[in-house]
Scaffold this motif. Structure first.
Motif: not given
Length: 324
Positions: A156-165, A174-182
């Motif tokens: 996360a400190d380097h820009g990558l986020v993993l979704s619960q999926e 500029g990517q972000a988790l979709p609405d409703g996805i944690d």
């Protein structure tokens, strides 16, 4: 089967297509130069950019990791078997919550059936680019990767986020988790307590086979490396045999499931009803079920290969390390 049809079931080392953003640690310093390859099956990549060379179900997955010196694969766990053999380079495998519970160093040709239920990582400690080949249990590879909490936090400190999926999103693009996805939750202290911390002496004897030990055992017949009666006894949903020049048979034979040939040393000529092909170290060949075939060294010198085939055993955990 024609040579052209069979060639589509051969993945040549020189034709491997890497993914440099396959996992959550792809931007983390120290892990940001690794290349991941999905050779057979869907693998466990978290990136849509991962190329799958052969998608035919085999009952297991085949992949590979290529890394320059000092490059590390971060601590993670799988729900099913994970087996590595070293194709090139010198590699240190380590395990435990913080990677300091135990370790082992592997040389070319060595194989490691990593116990299920423990965090593991690995790094190239050689002087050149190295490659390790991987076998993962099951067609779905166990449903993904379980990361140690610090790996998710560092990513996360380097820009990558993993979704619960299990999908990666790059905030630097500029990517972000979709609405409703944690985001993927980190394991709790209670969940982490279920991951044992075995020492090297508890793991290495029954989970590591050295190349020259396998050569010695394969002097008359192929050596069973992983299987219920193998050098490394286990039933992970597949079996691994080791074949040398001395134990290669000239008899045509067949299997009732797809099998895989993975040369370690030397060149191997594979004949089948309809044609022939030559394999080199790093090549991977998927042999169709019920096809008469044989594999023999095509040149003088040291020659060895691994043969992998699925079994009827469940591909889930079959052995969990015990602490202490």
């Amino acid at each position: 089967m024609t040579p052209a049809e069979m060639e589509r079931r051969i993945v040549r080392y020189g034709n491997l297509k890497p993914c440099k953003t396959a996992f959550i640690d792809a931007h983390t310093p120290g892990s940001d130069q690794k290349e991941n390859f999905t050779i057979i099956g869907g693998g466990v990549s978290e990136s849509p950019d991962q190329h799958v060379h052969i998608s035919i179900p085999h009952g297991f997955n085949i992949g590979a990791a290529g890394q320059p010196p000092k490059c590390r694969n971060s601590l993670h766990s799988h729900r099913t078997a994970e087996v590595f053999f070293v194709l090139s380079g010198r590699w240190r495998f380590f395990w435990g919550r913080w990677g300091d519970a135990g370790e082992v160093t592997l040389e070319p040709g060595d194989i490691f059936n990593i116990p299920t239920g423990i965090f593991r990582g690995f790094e190239n400690i050689g002087n050149d680019y190295g490659m390790i080949m991987a076998i993962l249990g099951g067609d779905d590879a166990g449903g993904g990767v379980i990361w140690a909490p610090q790996v998710i936090e560092d990513a996360a400190d380097h820009g990558l986020v993993l979704s619960q999926e299990g999908k990666l999103y790059d905030t630097k693009k500029g990517q972000a988790l979709p609405d409703g996805i944690d985001p993927m939750p980190v394991l709790t202290a209670q969940e982490l307590a279920a991951f044992p911390e075995p020492e090297s002496a508890d793991v290495v004897p029954n989970h590591v086979a050295r190349y020259w030990d396998m050569v010695a055992l394969a002097d008359r017949a192929p050596a069973k490396v992983i299987g219920e009666t193998g050098m490394l006894p286990d039933k992970p949903g597949f079996e691994v045999d080791f074949v040398t020049r001395a134990s290669a048979s000239g008899a045509m034979h067949q299997h009732n499931k797809p099998s895989v040939l993975m040369p370690v040393r030397g060149h191997w000529r594979v004949d089948w009803d309809g044609g022939s092909a030559t394999l080199a170290p790093g090549d991977t060949m998927s042999v169709p079920e019920n096809l008469m075939h044989r594999a023999q060294p095509s040149m003088t010198g040291d020659a060895s290969l691994f043969h992998v085939i699925a079994t009827e055993d469940q591909a889930g955990p079959t052995w969990v390390a015990q602490a202490g």
